[in-house]
Write an enzyme that holds these catalytic residues in place. Structure first.
Site, PDB file in Angstrom:
ATOM      1  N   CYS A 181      50.943  34.946  33.829  1.00 39.25           N
ATOM      2  CA  CYS A 181      49.721  35.058  34.086  1.00 39.25           C
ATOM      3  C   CYS A 181      49.179  33.641  34.187  1.00 39.25           C
ATOM      4  O   CYS A 181      48.403  33.680  34.940  1.00 39.25           O
ATOM      5  CB  CYS A 181      48.660  35.223  32.768  1.00 39.25           C
ATOM      6  SG  CYS A 181      49.110  36.702  31.323  1.00 39.25           S
ATOM      7  N   ASP A 221      45.658  39.562  36.737  1.00 40.03           N
ATOM      8  CA  ASP A 221      46.826  38.055  37.300  1.00 40.03           C
ATOM      9  C   ASP A 221      47.950  38.783  37.114  1.00 40.03           C
ATOM     10  O   ASP A 221      48.682  38.544  38.431  1.00 40.03           O
ATOM     11  CB  ASP A 221      46.713  37.516  35.740  1.00 40.03           C
ATOM     12  CG  ASP A 221      47.096  37.700  34.034  1.00 40.03           C
ATOM     13  OD1 ASP A 221      47.333  39.363  34.559  1.00 40.03           O
ATOM     14  OD2 ASP A 221      46.826  36.949  33.840  1.00 40.03           O
ATOM     15  N   ASN A 222      48.609  39.755  36.578  1.00 35.44           N
ATOM     16  CA  ASN A 222      49.402  40.922  36.933  1.00 35.44           C
ATOM     17  C   ASN A 222      49.467  41.817  36.684  1.00 35.44           C
ATOM     18  O   ASN A 222      48.784  42.137  35.623  1.00 35.44           O
ATOM     19  CB  ASN A 222      50.647  39.579  37.064  1.00 35.44           C
ATOM     20  CG  ASN A 222      51.221  39.387  35.680  1.00 35.44           C
ATOM     21  OD1 ASN A 222      50.662  38.375  34.661  1.00 35.44           O
ATOM     22  ND2 ASN A 222      51.291  40.139  33.827  1.00 35.44           N
ATOM     23  N   ASP A 227      43.812  41.159  32.119  1.00 35.83           N
ATOM     24  CA  ASP A 227      45.149  40.488  31.747  1.00 35.83           C
ATOM     25  C   ASP A 227      46.110  41.631  31.408  1.00 35.83           C
ATOM     26  O   ASP A 227      46.481  42.339  30.878  1.00 35.83           O
ATOM     27  CB  ASP A 227      44.794  39.922  30.456  1.00 35.83           C
ATOM     28  CG  ASP A 227      45.465  38.686  30.481  1.00 35.83           C
ATOM     29  OD1 ASP A 227      47.047  38.908  30.704  1.00 35.83           O
ATOM     30  OD2 ASP A 227      45.671  37.674  29.692  1.00 35.83           O
ATOM     31  N   ASP A 228      47.152  41.549  32.531  1.00 33.84           N
ATOM     32  CA  ASP A 228      48.291  42.517  32.771  1.00 33.84           C
ATOM     33  C   ASP A 228      47.951  43.673  33.119  1.00 33.84           C
ATOM     34  O   ASP A 228      48.284  44.576  31.929  1.00 33.84           O
ATOM     35  CB  ASP A 228      49.298  42.344  31.303  1.00 33.84           C
ATOM     36  CG  ASP A 228      50.008  41.104  30.598  1.00 33.84           C
ATOM     37  OD1 ASP A 228      49.610  40.369  32.243  1.00 33.84           O
ATOM     38  OD2 ASP A 228      50.596  40.939  29.906  1.00 33.84           O
TER      39      ASP A 228
END
Ligand SMILES: *[C@@H]1O[C@H](CO)[C@@H](O)[C@H](O)[C@H]1NC(C)=O
Ligand SMILES: *[C@@H]1O[C@H](CO)[C@@H](O)[C@H](O)[C@H]1NC(C)=O
Ligand SMILES: *[C@@H]1O[C@H](CO)[C@@H](O)[C@H](O)[C@H]1NC(C)=O
Ligand SMILES: *[C@@H]1O[C@H](CO)[C@@H](O)[C@H](O)[C@H]1NC(C)=O
Length: 596
Positions: free
Chosen positions: A82, A335-336, A46-47
């Site tokens: 996200c 996700d990003n 995540d991130d």
């Protein structure tokens, strides 16, 4: 309102269950068919950044994934947030086609995913139809909560153990919900350890079932820690008031690591002059106190990622023990991306800069070259098509992406045929996730709505964007790899030519027309946008489109990308002319409208 569509989706559960029975391949225990469908393990952090060098601090990921597999150095997410990014990943569609564009209702979150009909039309459902058992643990979507997890249950999973809001980002108070059971609180345990146990347990289950399997593992690291309350968000203010961001919290055993590490001091780190456009260009230079705090924030990210590194190590140990490595593909991505201090930005994502959109993707599996770095342009939209292809399942005509070449000989074979662009889009706000320094510092910035493209080939490397206030951005990453000179800002002197001796404005007109097609593209038009402008097929890429006989078509005749106003979601009437109704196409030396 929030749960409109829930009943429809609940009804579809039945058809999913039926499809599963029909698609199931009878693989009796011990029988080993010649070409058994490969297993797929999909790890989604995540991130996680690529550009802040987080991968340099993850030795087990290096050992088992980068050294044994292929890293896709030009892999991009298409919306740097996200929930929209995950929905796009699991559906194979750009956010303008899912209309899940935010983390919470009305424009996003799990309820919007459900009301758009995707709970019965996303990757796990299709994999079950192709004969797979499907398993998932960790965060699926934002606004998937302890209150709505059963209204309806997420479709398509043989077994699942979801991390739920509002506890998703509380590293020391996670709540998980297994299969049809009620949520359980893991107060006091580290989220990274809880998810590792769950992942290993699901792997054991998958192996025992003796069917091809997909196992998704989505830890929360290195996302910031967020203490949140449930909110019926309809307004960004609700979000702002119900969440408190702090640096991520590592497991005790990792707290002491990396004491001297700092955010890489690249040329665009906290620069002396403002950069970018719109609200970014108004940011003040960060104080030393602010920079010190952000370095701490960065170290906490690296520390929380150690739990993921151990999880990857543990997984490979078990895959080896089960003798599965020969027939299992392992994907590692996020996700990003994330920025800390570049262009004076506070810790966060939601921007179009490389830090936010160019993210890790590593794939290991049978036939995938070890230690290879691929330079094909790939996006999150391509992942669902890629995985379906691996599963031997038919592709879908409404996919906005195309399968990523994984095996060495496919990679060597792709260069000219594959798309060279990425469609980037964003709606709504940008958040600063660190501490706020200075009286005028803002947690949330509105009007962070833009459409953008990346285009990369041997001869060129650009980022072009149009903001909802109609400011423009253009970076030539060949000469300006850190995106410090926005060539379309009134304060910058634009060069006379950008590429192949073609005048600056003429190149920009081509980029704008390409964005005009991409910002509302559907299906194949998203991967073959030049075909929409030149149906005769004589233009395949930016280089072809630069021919001077097309100057009038691009410079004088096409409508320009622009917005009528800033909105927090995808409201078509705010987004100016649309290619489908206002675009022109060009065929055999004449405009299409002169032929028709
Ligand atoms: C931890 O989560 C539980 C619910 O899962 C909640 O009741 C409790 O208040 C939370 N504790 C803290 C410290 O937030
Ligand atoms: C390479 O590309 C050609 C032309 O598209 C195709 O016919 C061939 O099957 C490809 N080979 C591999 C290994 O993908
Ligand atoms: C956001 O954009 C709208 C125009 O669409 C404008 O009226 C408003 O002032 C902008 N807000 C900020 C904070 O810039
Ligand atoms: C996207 O969803 C929003 C919120 O429900 C809606 O107002 C809007 O019209 C939708 N956009 C499209 C293009 O369907």
């Amino acid at each position: 309102m929030r749960f409109s569509g829930v009943t429809i989706a609940a009804g579809l559960h039945l058809s999913v269950a039926l499809a599963r029975d029909v698609g199931q391949k009878p693989l009796g225990a011990g029988s080993k068919p010649a070409a058994r469908q490969p297993n797929i393990v999909f790890i989604l952090t995540d991130d996680q950044d690529l550009h802040l060098q987080s991968l340099d601090y993850l030795p087990l990921i290096k050992k088992h994934l980068s050294s044994q597999g292929t890293s896709y150095k030009r892999h991009y997410c298409t919306t740097a947030l996200c929930c929209p990014s995950r929905v796009s990943l699991w559906t194979g569609k750009q956010a303008h086609n899912t209309n899940v564009t935010d983390v919470s209702p009305p424009y996003g979150g799990y309820p919007k995913f459900v009301s758009q009909g995707f709970n019965s039309a996303y990757l796990p459902v299709w994999l079950q139809e192709a004969g797979y058992n499907t398993y998932y643990t960790g965060k699926l979507f934002n606004a998937h909560t302890v209150a709505n997890y059963d209204a309806p249950h997420a479709g398509g999973w043989t077994a699942s153990d979801f991390l739920l809001d509002p506890y998703t980002y509380m590293y020391l108070n996670a709540s998980f919900q297994r299969n049809q059971d009620p949520p359980i609180s893991y107060e006091g345990q580290h989220s990274g350890d809880v998810i590792a146990d769950k992942a290993y347990g699901l792997l054991d289950e998958a192996v025992a079932a003796d069917k091809p399997f997909f196992l998704g593992i989505a830890p929360v690291a290195p996302h910031s820690n967020v203490k949140a309350t449930l909110f019926e968000g309809n307004h960004p203010g609700d979000f702002e008031n119900s969440v408190a961001f702090t640096a991520p919290i590592p497991a005790k055993r990792h707290e002491h690591l990396f004491k001297d590490v700092k955010v890489p001091r690249t040329p665009h780190f906290n620069p002396d002059e403002p950069q970018g456009a719109n609200w970014v260009r108004k940011l003040k230079q960060q104080s030393q106190e602010n920079v010190d705090y952000n370095d701490h924030f960065y170290r906490q990210r690296l520390r929380t990622l150690q739990s993921v590194d151990e999880l990857v190590g543990g997984l490979f140990k078990r895959l080896a023990k089960y003798n599965l490595l020969d027939n299992t593909f392992v994907f590692y991505t996020t996700d990003n991306g994330y920025h800390i201090g570049q262009h004076r930005l506070q810790p966060g994502k939601e921007c179009g800069f490389e830090e936010d959109i160019n993210i890790p993707l590593i794939v290991r599996g049978p036939g995938v070259a070890a230690g290879e770095v691929a330079d094909v342009v790939t996006t999150h939209i391509d992942l669902a098509p890629t995985i379906l292809e691996l599963a031997g399942a038919p592709s879908r005509a409404d996919f906005d992406g195309e399968a990523i070449p994984l095996r060495k000989e496919e990679l060597d074979n792709t260069t000219t045929l594959r798309h060279e662009h990425v469609t980037v889009e964003y709606w709504g706000f940008a958040a600063s996730e660190g501490k706020l320094f200075g009286d005028d510092a803002q947690r949330m910035v509105l009007n962070n709505t833009y459409k953008a493209l990346r285009i990369i080939s041997k001869g060129y490397n650009f980022y072009y964007s149009v903001w909802c206030n109609n400011e423009h951005e253009l970076y030539d990453l060949k000469t300006d790899p850190y995106q410090q000179r926005n060539l379309l800002h009134p304060d910058e002197k634009s060069p006379t030519t950008l590429l192949d001796g073609v005048a600056f404005d003429k190149v920009v007109a081509r980029l704008d027309s390409l964005l005009f097609v991409l910002k509302s593209c559907k299906a194949q038009t998203c991967t073959r946008p030049w075909q929409a402008l030149h149906p005769a097929g004589n233009v395949q890429n930016l280089h072809d489109a630069l021919a001077s006989r097309f100057d009038d078509f691009y410079v004088a005749e096409q409508k320009r990308v622009r917005y009528d106003r800033c909105e927090l979601g995808y409201l078509v009437d705010a987004e100016g002319p649309q290619f489908e109704t206002h675009g022109l196409v060009y065929r055999h030396g004449a405009r299409w409208d002169e032929w028709a």
